[in-house]
Design a protein around this motif. Structure first.
Motif, PDB file in Angstrom:
ATOM      1  N   GLU A  46       0.836  -1.194   0.000  1.00 48.47           N
ATOM      2  CA  GLU A  46       0.000   0.000   0.000  1.00 48.47           C
ATOM      3  C   GLU A  46       0.870   1.243   0.000  1.00 48.47           C
ATOM      4  O   GLU A  46       1.955   1.261   0.587  1.00 48.47           O
ATOM      5  N   TYR A  47       0.432   2.260  -0.705  1.00 45.35           N
ATOM      6  CA  TYR A  47       1.111   3.558  -0.736  1.00 45.35           C
ATOM      7  C   TYR A  47       0.072   4.632  -0.469  1.00 45.35           C
ATOM      8  O   TYR A  47      -1.106   4.467  -0.820  1.00 45.35           O
ATOM      9  N   LEU A  75      -6.982  -0.996 -12.762  1.00 52.96           N
ATOM     10  CA  LEU A  75      -6.468   0.370 -12.749  1.00 52.96           C
ATOM     11  C   LEU A  75      -5.317   0.505 -13.733  1.00 52.96           C
ATOM     12  O   LEU A  75      -4.379  -0.283 -13.713  1.00 52.96           O
ATOM     13  N   ALA A  76      -5.413   1.501 -14.608  1.00 53.75           N
ATOM     14  CA  ALA A  76      -4.291   1.887 -15.464  1.00 53.75           C
ATOM     15  C   ALA A  76      -3.651   3.109 -14.819  1.00 53.75           C
ATOM     16  O   ALA A  76      -4.332   4.114 -14.574  1.00 53.75           O
ATOM     17  N   LEU A  77      -2.361   3.033 -14.527  1.00 50.22           N
ATOM     18  CA  LEU A  77      -1.692   4.117 -13.823  1.00 50.22           C
ATOM     19  C   LEU A  77      -0.476   4.580 -14.621  1.00 50.22           C
ATOM     20  O   LEU A  77       0.438   3.800 -14.882  1.00 50.22           O
ATOM     21  N   TYR A  78      -0.503   5.844 -15.005  1.00 42.16           N
ATOM     22  CA  TYR A  78       0.601   6.430 -15.761  1.00 42.16           C
ATOM     23  C   TYR A  78       1.470   7.262 -14.825  1.00 42.16           C
ATOM     24  O   TYR A  78       0.954   8.108 -14.081  1.00 42.16           O
ATOM     25  N   LEU A 121      -4.551  -4.808 -10.716  1.00 43.17           N
ATOM     26  CA  LEU A 121      -5.791  -5.538 -10.475  1.00 43.17           C
ATOM     27  C   LEU A 121      -5.930  -5.681  -8.960  1.00 43.17           C
ATOM     28  O   LEU A 121      -4.939  -5.919  -8.267  1.00 43.17           O
ATOM     29  N   ARG A 122      -7.146  -5.500  -8.485  1.00 41.40           N
ATOM     30  CA  ARG A 122      -7.329  -5.676  -7.044  1.00 41.40           C
ATOM     31  C   ARG A 122      -8.248  -6.857  -6.766  1.00 41.40           C
ATOM     32  O   ARG A 122      -9.176  -7.156  -7.523  1.00 41.40           O
ATOM     33  N   ASP A 123      -7.942  -7.527  -5.673  1.00 45.25           N
ATOM     34  CA  ASP A 123      -8.783  -8.608  -5.167  1.00 45.25           C
ATOM     35  C   ASP A 123      -9.164  -8.202  -3.758  1.00 45.25           C
ATOM     36  O   ASP A 123      -8.369  -8.345  -2.827  1.00 45.25           O
ATOM     37  N   GLY A 124     -10.355  -7.639  -3.614  1.00 41.83           N
ATOM     38  CA  GLY A 124     -10.717  -7.053  -2.331  1.00 41.83           C
ATOM     39  C   GLY A 124      -9.844  -5.841  -2.064  1.00 41.83           C
ATOM     40  O   GLY A 124      -9.795  -4.909  -2.856  1.00 41.83           O
ATOM     41  N   ASN A 125      -9.092  -5.873  -0.967  1.00 43.50           N
ATOM     42  CA  ASN A 125      -8.201  -4.767  -0.614  1.00 43.50           C
ATOM     43  C   ASN A 125      -6.742  -5.047  -0.966  1.00 43.50           C
ATOM     44  O   ASN A 125      -5.858  -4.271  -0.594  1.00 43.50           O
ATOM     45  N   LEU A 135      -4.973   1.881  -3.447  1.00 41.09           N
ATOM     46  CA  LEU A 135      -6.273   1.220  -3.536  1.00 41.09           C
ATOM     47  C   LEU A 135      -7.378   2.216  -3.845  1.00 41.09           C
ATOM     48  O   LEU A 135      -8.290   1.923  -4.632  1.00 41.09           O
ATOM     49  N   ASP A 136      -7.307   3.411  -3.259  1.00 42.87           N
ATOM     50  CA  ASP A 136      -8.329   4.437  -3.508  1.00 42.87           C
ATOM     51  C   ASP A 136      -8.423   4.804  -4.987  1.00 42.87           C
ATOM     52  O   ASP A 136      -9.501   5.177  -5.477  1.00 42.87           O
ATOM     53  N   LEU A 137      -7.293   4.749  -5.681  1.00 43.59           N
ATOM     54  CA  LEU A 137      -7.270   5.166  -7.082  1.00 43.59           C
ATOM     55  C   LEU A 137      -8.125   4.260  -7.972  1.00 43.59           C
ATOM     56  O   LEU A 137      -8.495   4.647  -9.079  1.00 43.59           O
ATOM     57  N   PHE A 138      -8.447   3.070  -7.494  1.00 45.33           N
ATOM     58  CA  PHE A 138      -9.328   2.175  -8.253  1.00 45.33           C
ATOM     59  C   PHE A 138     -10.769   2.682  -8.272  1.00 45.33           C
ATOM     60  O   PHE A 138     -11.522   2.355  -9.187  1.00 45.33           O
ATOM     61  N   GLY A 139     -11.156   3.456  -7.252  1.00 45.38           N
ATOM     62  CA  GLY A 139     -12.556   3.827  -7.136  1.00 45.38           C
ATOM     63  C   GLY A 139     -13.396   2.582  -6.967  1.00 45.38           C
ATOM     64  O   GLY A 139     -13.108   1.734  -6.117  1.00 45.38           O
TER      65      GLY A 139
END
Length: 207
Positions: free
Chosen positions: A48-49, A70-73, A155-159, A61-65
């Protein structure tokens, strides 16, 4: 006078076009194979950051909404008075985020630039692309950005957050619609790295 392609008969043009089409179809099939291989990549768990945003602290995680992907540049940090022209060019063309969201993909731009610098530039450019500052974190180093720009897919799986893919340099370049279209134009991108016929207009990429 700017050089131009050779003028030929309709029959000669059709023959040359057919030869190129064979190569284009082979490249398309190869890209399909690469995409299939990409979908089969394993993934690695990411810690986590906490980043800084104009709305307060936000986590990776918040950035996923509400999305699972999530694509992060990562926008290059080039100093207090300079903004990477390549990252600027790329960010100008980040659009249709609602279409991505309908496929379960969120977008965020992160940089080691201080938040005030990012916010000022976003306002100057009139961008609505979501952004956050990773300044003071190890996120950039942990991603292997090496002070440059990078696109990563998460990709997130839960948290729990996992990174599934990353690409930089030409891998990012090839995502842009304008670059793809210019690659089909007679004079290409008109940049000096391109393999073009003698006399074609060419300038430095960011000159």
């Amino acid at each position: 006078m700017t050089a131009m392609p050779t003028v030929v008969s309709a029959e000669e043009w059709e023959k040359a076009r057919a030869e190129l089409l064979v190569a284009e179809k082979a490249a398309t099939r190869e890209q399909d194979r690469i995409a299939a291989q990409r979908r089969r990549l394993p993934m690695v768990e990411f810690p986590e950051y906490t980043f800084a945003s104009v709305d307060g602290p936000v986590t990776l995680l918040d950035l996923f909404g509400d999305q699972q992907q999530l694509a992060l540049y990562q926008f290059m940090h080039s100093g207090p008075d300079h903004f990477c022209p390549g990252c600027t060019h790329f960010t100008k063309h980040v659009t249709n985020l609602d279409v991505l969201a309908r496929s379960g993909l969120a977008w965020a731009t992160v940089s080691d630039m201080p938040l005030d610098q990012m916010a000022g530039y976003w306002k100057q450019m009139g961008w609505s692309v979501p952004f956050a500052s990773s300044a003071g974190t190890t996120f950039s180093a942990d991603c292997g950005a090496g002070g440059g720009f990078l696109l990563s897919m998460f990709l997130r799986d839960g948290n729990t957050v996992y990174r599934t893919y990353s690409t930089g340099q030409r891998g990012v370049d090839r995502l842009l619609f304008v670059n793809h279209l210019l690659d089909h134009a007679p004079y290409g991108r008109q940049e000096d790295w391109e393999d073009s016929p003698e006399g074609w207009p060419q300038d430095p990429t960011y000159g």
